[in-house]
Design a protein around this motif. Structure first.
Motif, mmCIF file in Angstrom:
data_model
loop_
_atom_site.group_PDB
_atom_site.id
_atom_site.type_symbol
_atom_site.label_atom_id
_atom_site.label_comp_id
_atom_site.label_asym_id
_atom_site.label_seq_id
_atom_site.Cartn_x
_atom_site.Cartn_y
_atom_site.Cartn_z
ATOM 1 N N VAL A 65 0.843 -1.197 0.000
ATOM 2 C CA VAL A 65 0.000 0.000 0.000
ATOM 3 C C VAL A 65 0.877 1.245 0.000
ATOM 4 O O VAL A 65 0.672 2.165 -0.790
ATOM 5 N N ALA A 66 1.855 1.292 0.884
ATOM 6 C CA ALA A 66 2.737 2.458 0.967
ATOM 7 C C ALA A 66 3.500 2.678 -0.334
ATOM 8 O O ALA A 66 3.635 3.815 -0.795
ATOM 9 N N ARG A 71 4.085 10.393 -3.748
ATOM 10 C CA ARG A 71 4.888 11.265 -2.864
ATOM 11 C C ARG A 71 5.128 10.639 -1.492
ATOM 12 O O ARG A 71 5.174 11.326 -0.479
ATOM 13 N N THR A 72 5.284 9.316 -1.450
ATOM 14 C CA THR A 72 5.520 8.582 -0.201
ATOM 15 C C THR A 72 6.835 7.834 -0.324
ATOM 16 O O THR A 72 7.047 7.102 -1.296
ATOM 17 N N PHE A 73 7.711 8.005 0.681
ATOM 18 C CA PHE A 73 9.076 7.506 0.602
ATOM 19 C C PHE A 73 9.453 6.765 1.883
ATOM 20 O O PHE A 73 9.130 7.220 2.982
ATOM 21 N N PRO A 74 10.169 5.635 1.763
ATOM 22 C CA PRO A 74 10.590 4.901 2.962
ATOM 23 C C PRO A 74 11.454 5.772 3.873
ATOM 24 O O PRO A 74 12.301 6.524 3.406
ATOM 25 N N LEU A 75 11.213 5.654 5.177
ATOM 26 C CA LEU A 75 11.965 6.422 6.163
ATOM 27 C C LEU A 75 12.711 5.500 7.125
ATOM 28 O O LEU A 75 13.892 5.691 7.379
ATOM 29 N N ALA A 76 12.025 4.521 7.687
ATOM 30 C CA ALA A 76 12.645 3.606 8.649
ATOM 31 C C ALA A 76 11.922 2.272 8.574
ATOM 32 O O ALA A 76 10.742 2.204 8.232
ATOM 33 N N ASP A 77 12.653 1.219 8.911
ATOM 34 C CA ASP A 77 12.091 -0.124 8.843
ATOM 35 C C ASP A 77 12.554 -0.910 10.060
ATOM 36 O O ASP A 77 13.750 -0.939 10.356
ATOM 37 N N GLN A 85 8.082 2.899 8.592
ATOM 38 C CA GLN A 85 7.733 4.313 8.609
ATOM 39 C C GLN A 85 8.066 4.931 7.261
ATOM 40 O O GLN A 85 9.061 4.560 6.627
ATOM 41 N N TRP A 86 7.226 5.873 6.861
ATOM 42 C CA TRP A 86 7.396 6.553 5.583
ATOM 43 C C TRP A 86 7.219 8.046 5.767
ATOM 44 O O TRP A 86 6.575 8.494 6.716
ATOM 45 N N ILE A 98 4.701 12.019 8.638
ATOM 46 C CA ILE A 98 5.234 10.688 8.894
ATOM 47 C C ILE A 98 4.066 9.722 9.045
ATOM 48 O O ILE A 98 3.099 10.009 9.755
ATOM 49 N N VAL A 99 4.174 8.585 8.375
ATOM 50 C CA VAL A 99 3.183 7.516 8.480
ATOM 51 C C VAL A 99 3.894 6.300 9.055
ATOM 52 O O VAL A 99 4.946 5.895 8.556
#
Length: 145
Positions: A65-66, A71-77, A85-86, A98-99
């Motif tokens: 889904v992400a 305009r949604t980018f990986p941030l942390a896993d 987190q994205w 932040i999502v």
């Protein structure tokens, strides 16, 4: 803060620590939205019954889904927590939100925690709630396939 606005993708947004949903305290500002399983302790803005799938299937689905969001980018896993987190950037002003998504066994199925929050400003005019509801709808569609 200026670097967050003029950056692209996740650049300029420091990766936060994993979110502990059991102890999360929501801010007083109206620029967040938290979806929690109905069987989980704590109070979210929205609740959803657990899903009849494995945590692995749910984690794969929320990642898909992400990945499909504009305009949604990986941030942390944090795979050991099944949390990711994205950064989701707004279309007009490039504001970063932040999502955070996490899945875990709960209440006879797999629960989904989905938390969207603004990093800048007090109000988001309902953008985070709309995002959580859209991601939830797409998540449910992916699980039905």
């Amino acid at each position: 803060m200026i670097s967050m606005l003029f950056s692209r993708g996740a650049a300029g947004v420091p990766a936060p620590a994993p979110v502990d949903f059991a102890t999360l305290s929501l801010p007083a500002s109206p620029n967040t939205c938290l979806l929690t399983p109905t069987s989980a302790p704590g109070v979210g803005h929205l609740q959803r019954d657990p899903f009849p799938v494995t945590p692995e299937a749910a984690f794969d689905a929320i990642r898909a889904v992400a990945a499909a969001q504009p305009r949604t980018f990986p941030l942390a896993d944090y795979p050991d927590r099944r949390q990711a987190q994205w950064v989701a950037r707004t279309r007009l002003m490039n504001y970063p939100d932040i999502v955070v998504a996490e899945v875990a066994p709960t209440g006879g199925g797999t629960g989904l925690w989905l938390y969207s929050r603004s990093l800048i400003g007090w109000s988001d005019l309902g953008a985070n709630r709309a995002r959580v509801m859209a991601w939830l709808a797409e998540f449910e569609n992916r699980l039905r396939r």
